[in-house]
Write an enzyme that holds these catalytic residues in place. Structure first.
Site: not given
Length: 565
Positions: A137, A142-144, A158, A293
């Site tokens: 993702a 950020a990216q995972v 993350k 969220d």
């Protein structure tokens, strides 16, 4: 002035990019007010003006949304915050802001490797048994990635994008300038407290940049559900986590957006919907700390019939006072107590409505509309939608924590109906409302409140002699100042000054007429048109003064007719 110039020079590249996007979507006038004429001129030469004509045919909410998307992560997140402000924007704007998606292509792993190894203090191979270099993702901040620890446990990393903080800080400076210009050019917008909205946004965004803040939120939520084995929250591995990277347990299950697989794998969808609703409502009414969220991407269905919450980057908090007000509001709706509901609404805002009588009347109609309706026929999205419309129409502004809560509840109902079409959140609220009301008036809570109140009273009484001594000392020193603020004093002074000026001109004009009449009777001296020159000049001057006086009176009457100061 020097600091502003240096700041503008530092952000000049970003200024040009934003100016080009704003012009593209038809906001050239705003660019001029921002002082970006050079960028305006340059961008105008390179833009596709055929496309520009097509974009101008779009409705304003869609044009704003598309512009925010193109301007990048900070503005996308600002739009997502605006999507929670149902008290400020109508449904058509909220619908567009909700379409803002924070998805970007992931960075190649090699661009992240040095930062990861710097934060770990060792190489990736030394820290992990296996590391998947392909991101699962990616977002703007950020990216995972997935990995496996040396002991075989599956984890999620993350990782914050390198250099993203400086980009976001530059965008925040531009937003601050933009909000200041909007307040200056459109004074009516001050009623909506744009500076307060921006302040909340900056706090939220800077917390999101600090991944340790998300880790703390995750651990707090896990602690709140430690006695509920059906609600799962990922474990944080603190030894690997820092400001730029958070390492947490990998939750194995079905992502929330893949609901179609639930039936095939034997999940009880009705139970899952109730489980999720009970969890979020507990966060709101009992804990005062909630996932802000709850969209499908932040749920994972874990067999058998368990629910995992992930991504606590955006959370809401409610003080004990605010929770009491929410419970009071819900009980007022149930009891058809419009006056009490109005009192709660007024407690939520710092400004009085245009008409309290009108507000009471509209609230009464709102309560009567839903009284006696079967719970299964009620839709929370409709109830909250009408309530926020009522709030907007009466120019009331909700606190940021409440707007986030309203948005969370609306999202939760939509998510619940995706899982179970018969889901009824209003029915789910009932038992928790009773529980929260009972807890609010339990003997333990009442004793604790009494103890706090007694402690505060004792503190005030003990401090009174010292406070009185300080007050007397300041009075003797002559440092006490009393300020009297009289509304419209400046306008009153202007009216008095205008009246004095007119009176003076009138007296001078009258004197000139009398003096000129006397001069006209005196023979001799210079002549003008066969008449004494001084007398003629006096009459001309008096005529000019009389004309100015009449014009001034006429202009003032026109302004008063148009209700202008």
């Amino acid at each position: 002035m020097i600091l502003e110039t240096l700041s503008a020079m530092r952000d000049i590249g970003r200024l040009h990019d934003i100016a080009s996007i704003l012009i593209k979507y038809g906001f050239g006038d705003l660019v001029r007010r921002l002082g970006l004429e050079p960028a305006l001129e340059k961008a105008g030469r390179v833009l596709n003006w055929n496309q520009f004509e097509l974009l101008l045919k779009l409705e304003p909410p869609e044009r704003v949304r598309r512009a925010l998307e193109e301007m990048g992560p900070t503005f996308i997140k600002f739009g997502q915050i605006l999507a929670t402000r149902v008290d400020l924007f109508g449904p058509e704007w909220i619908e567009e802001f909700e379409k803002l998606h924070d998805r970007v292509p992931p960075l190649p792993f090699e661009l992240l490797r040095s930062q990861i190894e710097e934060d770990l203090g060792c190489s990736v191979d030394e820290a992990f048994l296996n590391f998947d270099t392909t991101a699962i993702a990616a977002a703007s901040i950020a990216q995972v990635h997935k990995a496996i620890l040396k002991d075989g446990r599956a984890i999620i990393l993350k990782i914050r994008r390198p250099g993203i903080r400086s980009t976001i800080e530059a965008d925040i400076r531009l937003l601050e300038r933009l909000i200041s210009i909007i307040e200056h050019e459109i004074p009516d917008t001050r009623h909506f407290h744009p500076q307060e909205v921006l302040r909340n946004f900056k706090v939220s965004l800077r917390n999101e940049l600090d991944l340790l803040s998300e880790a703390r939120n995750t651990e707090r939520a896990a602690n709140n559900f430690k006695n509920n084995t059906n609600i799962l929250v990922p474990k944080i591995f603190w030894q690997y986590s820092c400001e730029r990277m958070i390492v947490q347990e990998h939750m194995e299950g079905i992502p929330g957006h893949d609901i179609s697989r639930l039936d095939n794998l034997g999940f009880d969808r009705k139970n899952l919907a109730q489980l999720g609703a009970d969890a979020v409502l507990k966060m709101v009414l009992i804990d005062g700390f909630f996932h802000a969220d709850p969209h499908p991407g932040n749920f994972i269905f874990v067999y058998p019939n368990k629910l995992a919450f992930i991504d606590f980057g955006m959370v809401g908090t409610l003080s004990e006072l605010r929770r009491d007000q929410i419970i009071e509001m819900l009980n007022s709706i149930v009891a058809r107590d419009a006056s009490n509901m109005v009192e709660v609404l007024l407690d939520w805002t710092d400004e009085a409505p245009n008409s309290t009588e009108r507000l009471v009347s509209e609230v009464s109609m709102f309560v009567d509309k839903y009284h006696g309706v079967a719970l299964k026929q009620l839709r929370l999205v409709n109830i909250l939608g009408e309530m926020t419309a009522l709030i907007r129409d009466n120019r009331l502004i909700l606190p940021a924590d409440l707007t986030m809560l309203f948005k969370t509840l609306i999202t939760l109902e939509g998510m619940g109906r995706q899982i179970d079409p018969d889901f009824d959140i209003v029915t789910q609220i009932g038992p928790l409302l009773v529980q929260a009301t009972m807890a609010r008036h339990s003997p333990e809570v009442m004793v604790a409140r009494a103890q706090r109140s007694a402690g505060n009273l004792i503190s005030v009484l003990l401090a009174a002699p010292q406070d009185l001594r300080r007050l007397m000392r300041r009075i003797r020193a002559g440092t006490i100042k009393v300020s009297v603020d009289i509304r419209d004093l400046a306008r009153f002074g202007s009216i008095v000054d205008r009246a004095a000026s007119r009176l003076t001109i009138g007296m001078v004009t009258a004197s000139l007429i009398i003096g000129s009449s006397i001069v006209m009777t005196v023979s001799g001296g210079p002549k003008l048109f066969g008449l004494p020159a001084l007398g003629v000049l006096g009459f001309i001057t008096a005529g000019v003064g009389a004309s100015w006086l009449m014009m001034s009176i006429w202009k003032t009457s026109r302004l008063e007719e148009n209700n202008e100061p």
